[in-house]
Design a protein around this motif. Structure first.
Motif, PDB file in Angstrom:
ATOM      1  N   GLU A 129       0.866  -1.173   0.000  1.00  0.00           N
ATOM      2  CA  GLU A 129       0.000   0.000   0.000  1.00  0.00           C
ATOM      3  C   GLU A 129       0.900   1.218   0.000  1.00  0.00           C
ATOM      4  N   GLU A 130       0.524   2.219  -0.755  1.00  0.00           N
ATOM      5  CA  GLU A 130       1.419   3.363  -0.885  1.00  0.00           C
ATOM      6  C   GLU A 130       0.631   4.598  -1.307  1.00  0.00           C
ATOM      7  N   GLY A 131       1.143   5.745  -0.905  1.00  0.00           N
ATOM      8  CA  GLY A 131       0.540   7.005  -1.340  1.00  0.00           C
ATOM      9  C   GLY A 131      -0.348   7.580  -0.263  1.00  0.00           C
ATOM     10  N   GLY A 132      -0.226   8.870  -0.061  1.00  0.00           N
ATOM     11  CA  GLY A 132      -1.018   9.519   0.976  1.00  0.00           C
ATOM     12  C   GLY A 132      -2.432   9.776   0.504  1.00  0.00           C
ATOM     13  N   ILE A 133      -3.340   9.560   1.412  1.00  0.00           N
ATOM     14  CA  ILE A 133      -4.731   9.853   1.064  1.00  0.00           C
ATOM     15  C   ILE A 133      -4.963  11.339   1.258  1.00  0.00           C
ATOM     16  N   PRO A 134      -5.367  12.017   0.203  1.00  0.00           N
ATOM     17  CA  PRO A 134      -5.464  13.477   0.291  1.00  0.00           C
ATOM     18  C   PRO A 134      -6.594  13.925   1.215  1.00  0.00           C
ATOM     19  N   LYS A 135      -6.373  15.091   1.835  1.00  0.00           N
ATOM     20  CA  LYS A 135      -7.449  15.691   2.642  1.00  0.00           C
ATOM     21  C   LYS A 135      -8.254  16.578   1.710  1.00  0.00           C
ATOM     22  N   LEU A 136      -9.476  16.219   1.482  1.00  0.00           N
ATOM     23  CA  LEU A 136     -10.278  16.971   0.538  1.00  0.00           C
ATOM     24  C   LEU A 136     -11.152  17.989   1.250  1.00  0.00           C
ATOM     25  N   ASP A 137     -11.547  18.964   0.498  1.00  0.00           N
ATOM     26  CA  ASP A 137     -12.503  19.961   0.945  1.00  0.00           C
ATOM     27  C   ASP A 137     -13.764  19.241   1.429  1.00  0.00           C
ATOM     28  N   PRO A 138     -14.377  19.729   2.488  1.00  0.00           N
ATOM     29  CA  PRO A 138     -15.592  19.051   2.976  1.00  0.00           C
ATOM     30  C   PRO A 138     -16.676  18.960   1.907  1.00  0.00           C
ATOM     31  N   ASN A 139     -16.596  19.806   0.921  1.00  0.00           N
ATOM     32  CA  ASN A 139     -17.624  19.762  -0.132  1.00  0.00           C
ATOM     33  C   ASN A 139     -17.228  18.872  -1.304  1.00  0.00           C
ATOM     34  N   ALA A 140     -16.199  18.032  -1.112  1.00  0.00           N
ATOM     35  CA  ALA A 140     -15.745  17.182  -2.214  1.00  0.00           C
ATOM     36  C   ALA A 140     -16.880  16.296  -2.713  1.00  0.00           C
ATOM     37  N   PHE A 331     -10.685 -17.482 -13.990  1.00  0.00           N
ATOM     38  CA  PHE A 331     -10.680 -18.886 -14.405  1.00  0.00           C
ATOM     39  C   PHE A 331      -9.338 -19.329 -14.986  1.00  0.00           C
ATOM     40  N   VAL A 332      -8.714 -18.469 -15.771  1.00  0.00           N
ATOM     41  CA  VAL A 332      -7.515 -18.900 -16.493  1.00  0.00           C
ATOM     42  C   VAL A 332      -6.218 -18.487 -15.806  1.00  0.00           C
ATOM     43  N   ALA A 333      -6.313 -17.710 -14.717  1.00  0.00           N
ATOM     44  CA  ALA A 333      -5.112 -17.187 -14.073  1.00  0.00           C
ATOM     45  C   ALA A 333      -4.573 -18.139 -13.019  1.00  0.00           C
ATOM     46  N   ALA A 334      -3.247 -18.143 -12.863  1.00  0.00           N
ATOM     47  CA  ALA A 334      -2.623 -18.907 -11.789  1.00  0.00           C
ATOM     48  C   ALA A 334      -2.348 -17.997 -10.600  1.00  0.00           C
ATOM     49  N   LEU A 335      -2.066 -16.745 -10.912  1.00  0.00           N
ATOM     50  CA  LEU A 335      -1.811 -15.761  -9.866  1.00  0.00           C
ATOM     51  C   LEU A 335      -2.142 -14.381 -10.413  1.00  0.00           C
ATOM     52  N   THR A 336      -2.884 -13.615  -9.625  1.00  0.00           N
ATOM     53  CA  THR A 336      -3.280 -12.287 -10.079  1.00  0.00           C
ATOM     54  C   THR A 336      -3.053 -11.265  -8.987  1.00  0.00           C
ATOM     55  N   TYR A 337      -2.446 -10.145  -9.373  1.00  0.00           N
ATOM     56  CA  TYR A 337      -2.358  -8.990  -8.495  1.00  0.00           C
ATOM     57  C   TYR A 337      -3.299  -7.924  -9.026  1.00  0.00           C
ATOM     58  N   ASP A 338      -4.155  -7.437  -8.162  1.00  0.00           N
ATOM     59  CA  ASP A 338      -5.028  -6.331  -8.527  1.00  0.00           C
ATOM     60  C   ASP A 338      -4.481  -5.050  -7.931  1.00  0.00           C
ATOM     61  N   PHE A 339      -4.528  -4.003  -8.711  1.00  0.00           N
ATOM     62  CA  PHE A 339      -4.199  -2.673  -8.212  1.00  0.00           C
ATOM     63  C   PHE A 339      -5.496  -1.919  -7.988  1.00  0.00           C
ATOM     64  N   GLU A 340      -5.563  -1.247  -6.852  1.00  0.00           N
ATOM     65  CA  GLU A 340      -6.752  -0.447  -6.579  1.00  0.00           C
ATOM     66  C   GLU A 340      -6.331   0.950  -6.168  1.00  0.00           C
ATOM     67  N   VAL A 341      -7.024   1.919  -6.718  1.00  0.00           N
ATOM     68  CA  VAL A 341      -6.772   3.308  -6.346  1.00  0.00           C
ATOM     69  C   VAL A 341      -7.846   3.728  -5.358  1.00  0.00           C
ATOM     70  N   PHE A 342      -7.422   4.468  -4.342  1.00  0.00           N
ATOM     71  CA  PHE A 342      -8.423   4.910  -3.373  1.00  0.00           C
ATOM     72  C   PHE A 342      -9.068   6.197  -3.832  1.00  0.00           C
ATOM     73  N   SER A 343     -10.374   6.140  -3.950  1.00  0.00           N
ATOM     74  CA  SER A 343     -11.119   7.348  -4.271  1.00  0.00           C
ATOM     75  C   SER A 343     -11.611   7.963  -2.972  1.00  0.00           C
ATOM     76  N   THR A 344     -11.022   9.109  -2.649  1.00  0.00           N
ATOM     77  CA  THR A 344     -11.356   9.747  -1.390  1.00  0.00           C
ATOM     78  C   THR A 344     -12.804  10.226  -1.381  1.00  0.00           C
ATOM     79  N   ALA A 345     -13.238  10.724  -2.519  1.00  0.00           N
ATOM     80  CA  ALA A 345     -14.597  11.262  -2.563  1.00  0.00           C
ATOM     81  C   ALA A 345     -15.644  10.163  -2.470  1.00  0.00           C
ATOM     82  N   GLN A 346     -15.344   9.009  -3.034  1.00  0.00           N
ATOM     83  CA  GLN A 346     -16.306   7.904  -2.943  1.00  0.00           C
ATOM     84  C   GLN A 346     -16.054   7.064  -1.703  1.00  0.00           C
ATOM     85  N   ASP A 347     -14.882   7.314  -1.074  1.00  0.00           N
ATOM     86  CA  ASP A 347     -14.475   6.544   0.082  1.00  0.00           C
ATOM     87  C   ASP A 347     -14.458   5.049  -0.209  1.00  0.00           C
TER      88      ASP A 347
END
Length: 423
Positions: A129-140, A331-347
């Motif tokens: 896990e990496e990257g700072g979660i930004p502090k958004l405006d309360p009206n984000a 079905f066809v994968a032996a190993l999978t890494y998923d990348f996920e980005v955190f959406s601060t506005a959608q939480d």
RNA sequence: AGAGAGGUGGCCGAGUGGUCGAAGGCGCACGCCUGGAAAGUGUGUAUACACCAAAAGUGUAUCGAGGGUUCGAAUCCCUUCCUCUCUGCCA
């Protein structure tokens, strides 16, 4: 498709490993082995009969040449029964082969030992896990509202001309899309991937080659008039470039990257989480594909993960990497890494890349092999990953980079966009 | 879309009913020749499946794909896919 030979040799290991997928493969495997045994028995019988027939035919030919027509005709009578038998056996053999093929299609790839057990996405293992979660405006606000506010994506217009899930990108939104595509392609080519442009429609054989057919028939748009399919991912045409190929060891590694739109019917997947860009029928994606020597495929997988990390770092998006659990693994994968980005506005976390090693499962269908040092023909390993899928990256950027003044463009993208802010 | 031609091994190309898995050439591999190379020269050079513990070996299938005729099919017939040429249309 799983290699029949290894199913024969390591039956129990494979059945055990497939338990991670919460699948009791024993009956499936048993069925395959039974059919395979039957197939071999029939094959041997048929071969014997055909051999007899061939011998007789040669004799008849020689007798005719020698002018011994009578003897020849006598031999001819012998062939009648053989012919009948071979026809029957041939039909039996074909039917068994079809059944065997179908049975094999039902067995998914064997998970890599590192795949965690689990039944759903909640059991996926966060490995980084990496990257700072930004502090958004309360009206984000979420991206679908931002899209409207700045008039950069128009979902209603898409509905008008096509239907839901086909957004129209406008102005700076369109430019940002194009910028992302160029940026991703540049990053990938700099990392050694050869850029390639492929057709967006593929034939049936290609669908089978990468495993979309027959399992996921309903997920692809099908052009019935010409019997072609709109690609659900560049993986299909790009990997199929190498279908039916016999490579040499020096050909490795093969690395391709390509941008294509992707078309997915997403039948039955509507609900609260599919708003905006989260799930679409048409979206853009830049894909990376590798074909590797079996010994190096996991090293290659790691390299692909590192590469995508690099990109997300540059974009300064908070992300995490998951190792998919057995229940969530494709079905066809032996190993999978998923990348996920955190959406601060959608939480919430948005999946933006999926990087998989298929080992030889896909190559077996593709008949993608290479000649090894001993002159043997061996199946290659195939891998692919998104680098990256556009819509959710876009969503992440819009949401995480929003300010009261407008949406700031990540620094690395400014040269590609030609502007610094969407306002 | 209409008319015609054609699809043979890694490539080119011969082969119109029998010993053809397929001549010949190119390419490739190994050897000889050479101080080294080129040229020359010799040998080898498909894939899948089955039998066999395995190797060797043997058998079967494959000349775009599927079916048919025949004792026997690359060769004849039917169906289908694809490619090329011309005409039409067109970014």
């Amino acid at each position: 498709m799983i290699l029949l030979q290894s199913l024969r040799d390591n039956t129990q290991d494979i059945v055990n490993a497939l338990k991670k997928r919460n699948l009791d493969a024993a009956p499936l495997v048993e069925n395959v082995l039974r059919l395979d045994e039957k197939r071999r028995a029939v094959q041997t019988q048929l071969d014997t009969i055909l051999a007899q027939n061939n011998t007789l035919s040669k004799e008849i030919g020689m007798l005719f040449k020698a002018g011994k027509a009578q003897e020849a005709n006598a031999l001819k009578e012998k062939t009648g029964q053989l012919k009948e038998d071979s026809k029957k056996l041939g039909e039996t053999l074909n039917s068994i082969k079809d059944q065997l093929q179908e049975a094999l299609y039902q067995i998914p790839n064997v998970p890599h030992p590192s795949v965690p057990a689990g039944s759903s996405d909640t059991d996926n293992e966060t490995v980084f896990e990496e990257g700072g979660i930004p502090k958004l405006d309360p009206n984000a606000i979420p991206h679908w509202e931002l899209a409207k506010k700045y008039d950069i994506i128009d979902f209603e217009l898409g509905v008008k001309i096509t239907g839901a899930g086909f957004p129209v990108y406008k102005g700076k939104g369109a430019r940002l899309q194009r910028a992302l595509i160029s940026y991703f392609l540049d990053k990938n080519t700099a990392a050694g991937y050869t850029e390639i442009q492929v057709p967006h429609l593929v034939n049936e054989a290609s669908g089978y080659g990468t495993g979309q057919l027959p399992d996921k028939e309903g997920q692809m748009y099908h052009i019935t008039a010409d019997d072609l399919y709109l690609i659900p991912t560049a993986e299909v045409p790009v990997t199929n470039l190498l279908r039916d190929q016999i490579l040499n060891e020096p050909d490795f590694p093969i690395r391709y990257t390509g941008y294509t739109p992707c078309f997915r019917r997403e039948a039955g997947s509507y609900g609260a989480h599919v708003r905006g860009l989260n799930r679409l029928h048409q979206f853009d994606k830049v894909e990376i594909v590798r074909v590797e020597h079996p010994q190096n495929s996991y090293e290659a997988l790691d390299a692909m993960v590192e590469h995508v990390k690099q990109i997300l770092r540059e974009l300064r998006l908070p992300y995490r990497i998951l190792r998919l659990c057995g229940g969530d693994l494709g079905f066809v994968a032996a190993l999978t890494y998923d990348f996920e980005v955190f959406s601060t506005a959608q939480d919430r976390w948005l999946e933006i890349s999926s990087i998989s090693n298929f080992e030889n499962y896909q190559a077996n269908r593709l008949k993608l092999r290479f000649t090894d040092k001993n002159g043997k023909k061996v199946l290659a390993h195939t891998l692919n990953g998104s680098a990256l899928a556009l819509p959710r990256v876009l969503a992440g950027i819009l949401e995480n980079y929003q300010t009261p003044e407008g949406i700031k463009i990540p620094e690395v993208l400014v040269p590609y966009c030609g502007f610094e802010i969407i306002d």
